[in-house]
Design a protein around this motif. Structure first.
Motif, mmCIF file in Angstrom:
data_model
loop_
_atom_site.group_PDB
_atom_site.id
_atom_site.type_symbol
_atom_site.label_atom_id
_atom_site.label_comp_id
_atom_site.label_asym_id
_atom_site.label_seq_id
_atom_site.Cartn_x
_atom_site.Cartn_y
_atom_site.Cartn_z
ATOM 1 N N MET A 1 33.338 14.647 31.684
ATOM 2 C CA MET A 1 33.000 13.361 32.252
ATOM 3 C C MET A 1 33.375 12.237 31.284
ATOM 4 O O MET A 1 33.856 11.196 31.722
ATOM 5 N N LYS A 2 33.156 12.453 29.994
ATOM 6 C CA LYS A 2 33.501 11.439 29.013
ATOM 7 C C LYS A 2 35.012 11.223 28.977
ATOM 8 O O LYS A 2 35.483 10.103 28.836
ATOM 9 N N PHE A 3 35.782 12.298 29.116
ATOM 10 C CA PHE A 3 37.236 12.153 29.143
ATOM 11 C C PHE A 3 37.654 11.297 30.346
ATOM 12 O O PHE A 3 38.504 10.416 30.223
ATOM 13 N N LEU A 4 37.061 11.564 31.505
ATOM 14 C CA LEU A 4 37.373 10.773 32.696
ATOM 15 C C LEU A 4 37.018 9.303 32.496
ATOM 16 O O LEU A 4 37.736 8.413 32.948
ATOM 17 N N GLU A 5 35.913 9.052 31.831
ATOM 18 C CA GLU A 5 35.519 7.669 31.551
ATOM 19 C C GLU A 5 36.600 6.952 30.759
ATOM 20 O O GLU A 5 36.979 5.824 31.075
ATOM 21 N N ILE A 6 37.078 7.619 29.716
ATOM 22 C CA ILE A 6 38.094 7.006 28.860
ATOM 23 C C ILE A 6 39.407 6.868 29.615
ATOM 24 O O ILE A 6 40.039 5.823 29.616
ATOM 25 N N TRP A 7 39.810 7.949 30.284
ATOM 26 C CA TRP A 7 41.090 7.963 30.989
ATOM 27 C C TRP A 7 41.139 6.910 32.092
ATOM 28 O O TRP A 7 42.135 6.221 32.264
ATOM 29 N N ALA A 8 40.064 6.775 32.851
ATOM 30 C CA ALA A 8 40.039 5.852 33.995
ATOM 31 C C ALA A 8 39.375 4.519 33.663
ATOM 32 O O ALA A 8 39.205 3.685 34.545
ATOM 33 N N ASN A 9 38.977 4.336 32.395
ATOM 34 C CA ASN A 9 38.313 3.102 31.965
ATOM 35 C C ASN A 9 37.072 2.812 32.824
ATOM 36 O O ASN A 9 36.935 1.744 33.415
ATOM 37 N N LEU A 10 36.181 3.789 32.873
ATOM 38 C CA LEU A 10 34.963 3.686 33.683
ATOM 39 C C LEU A 10 33.735 3.646 32.783
ATOM 40 O O LEU A 10 33.755 4.136 31.662
ATOM 41 N N SER A 11 32.657 3.109 33.304
ATOM 42 C CA SER A 11 31.371 3.146 32.613
ATOM 43 C C SER A 11 30.654 4.444 32.979
ATOM 44 O O SER A 11 31.113 5.191 33.856
ATOM 45 N N ASP A 12 29.519 4.705 32.343
ATOM 46 C CA ASP A 12 28.723 5.890 32.680
ATOM 47 C C ASP A 12 28.317 5.861 34.151
ATOM 48 O O ASP A 12 28.418 6.863 34.852
ATOM 49 N N VAL A 13 27.876 4.716 34.604
ATOM 50 C CA VAL A 13 27.436 4.572 35.999
ATOM 51 C C VAL A 13 28.609 4.791 36.950
ATOM 52 O O VAL A 13 28.495 5.500 37.955
ATOM 53 N N GLN A 14 29.761 4.213 36.627
ATOM 54 C CA GLN A 14 30.918 4.338 37.509
ATOM 55 C C GLN A 14 31.415 5.773 37.611
ATOM 56 O O GLN A 14 31.767 6.233 38.699
ATOM 57 N N VAL A 15 31.459 6.497 36.487
ATOM 58 C CA VAL A 15 31.955 7.881 36.546
ATOM 59 C C VAL A 15 30.990 8.749 37.346
ATOM 60 O O VAL A 15 31.413 9.622 38.108
ATOM 61 N N CYS A 16 29.701 8.504 37.233
ATOM 62 C CA CYS A 16 28.727 9.276 38.023
ATOM 63 C C CYS A 16 28.868 8.946 39.510
ATOM 64 O O CYS A 16 28.760 9.842 40.355
ATOM 65 N N ARG A 17 29.128 7.688 39.818
ATOM 66 C CA ARG A 17 29.339 7.297 41.208
ATOM 67 C C ARG A 17 30.599 7.961 41.763
ATOM 68 O O ARG A 17 30.612 8.449 42.885
ATOM 69 N N GLU A 18 31.673 7.986 40.967
ATOM 70 C CA GLU A 18 32.916 8.641 41.390
ATOM 71 C C GLU A 18 32.696 10.131 41.647
ATOM 72 O O GLU A 18 33.262 10.699 42.570
ATOM 73 N N LEU A 19 31.877 10.752 40.823
ATOM 74 C CA LEU A 19 31.613 12.185 40.982
ATOM 75 C C LEU A 19 30.843 12.487 42.269
ATOM 76 O O LEU A 19 30.814 13.634 42.713
ATOM 77 N N GLN A 20 30.237 11.488 42.866
ATOM 78 C CA GLN A 20 29.516 11.692 44.124
ATOM 79 C C GLN A 20 30.484 12.089 45.240
ATOM 80 O O GLN A 20 30.142 12.896 46.097
ATOM 81 N N ASN A 22 34.460 11.884 44.732
ATOM 82 C CA ASN A 22 35.846 12.102 44.342
ATOM 83 C C ASN A 22 36.088 13.591 44.068
ATOM 84 O O ASN A 22 35.610 14.144 43.075
ATOM 85 N N VAL A 23 36.853 14.224 44.934
ATOM 86 C CA VAL A 23 37.098 15.673 44.851
ATOM 87 C C VAL A 23 37.803 16.039 43.552
ATOM 88 O O VAL A 23 37.446 17.037 42.906
ATOM 89 N N LEU A 24 38.778 15.254 43.149
ATOM 90 C CA LEU A 24 39.518 15.565 41.921
ATOM 91 C C LEU A 24 38.625 15.463 40.681
ATOM 92 O O LEU A 24 38.723 16.288 39.777
ATOM 93 N N TYR A 25 37.775 14.462 40.644
ATOM 94 C CA TYR A 25 36.860 14.320 39.514
ATOM 95 C C TYR A 25 35.894 15.504 39.463
ATOM 96 O O TYR A 25 35.609 16.041 38.393
ATOM 97 N N ARG A 26 35.394 15.904 40.621
ATOM 98 C CA ARG A 26 34.460 17.041 40.663
ATOM 99 C C ARG A 26 35.175 18.303 40.196
ATOM 100 O O ARG A 26 34.617 19.106 39.445
ATOM 101 N N TRP A 27 36.407 18.508 40.644
ATOM 102 C CA TRP A 27 37.177 19.691 40.240
ATOM 103 C C TRP A 27 37.407 19.667 38.729
ATOM 104 O O TRP A 27 37.235 20.678 38.048
ATOM 105 N N LEU A 58 35.193 16.218 19.298
ATOM 106 C CA LEU A 58 35.239 16.774 20.652
ATOM 107 C C LEU A 58 36.452 16.243 21.413
ATOM 108 O O LEU A 58 37.177 17.009 22.056
ATOM 109 N N PHE A 59 36.687 14.962 21.319
ATOM 110 C CA PHE A 59 37.817 14.357 22.020
ATOM 111 C C PHE A 59 39.143 14.886 21.464
ATOM 112 O O PHE A 59 40.057 15.218 22.229
#
Length: 127
Positions: A1-20, A22-27, A58-59
């Motif tokens: 999830m942290k990688f997706l945040e950095i890659w897509a320039n998202l906040s913690d809230v936004q990445v969690c919302r996307e995971l609700q 977004n099939v690719l993010y969940r995968w 970790l990154f």
């Protein structure tokens, strides 16, 4: 999830919302549709526990794994080549010293005009 945040320039809230939804993010995060999405505060706690050095390790490890699998190549380099019109100039050292002395003399003249007159002759710019 942290990688997706950095890659897509998202906040913690936004990445969690996307995971609700977004099939690719969940995968990518290995979450099934029946798996709950973590609360954004979970990411805050995770980041705090890792600390900056732990997160960096970790990154870096994640990037190494992606490179080994051929998913990314080389290192990422971001270059901002934005051209801006600005009313600015790069001042050389001599100009900065002259401006500094002029400001000092101006301030001194307000406090002690007699002392400022004595020093003023040294501040004149040679022809």
């Amino acid at each position: 999830m942290k990688f997706l945040e950095i890659w897509a320039n998202l906040s913690d809230v936004q990445v969690c919302r996307e995971l609700q939804y977004n099939v690719l993010y969940r995968w990518f995060c290995d979450l099934a549709w029946s798996d709950p999405v973590p609360d954004p505060s979970t990411l805050v706690v995770f980041r705090r526990r890792l600390g900056e050095e732990g997160f960096r390790r970790l990154f870096d490890r994640l990037v190494e794994d992606l490179q080994a699998k051929g998913l990314i190549k080389g290192k990422w380099v971001l270059v901002d080549g934005t051209k801006l019109v600005a009313h600015a100039e790069a001042k050389n050292t001599l100009t900065l010293v002259r401006e500094g002395s002029a400001r000092l003399l101006k301030t001194l003249a307000q406090k002690s005009p007699e002392e400022a007159k004595k020093l003023f002759r040294y501040a004149e710019t040679p022809a």
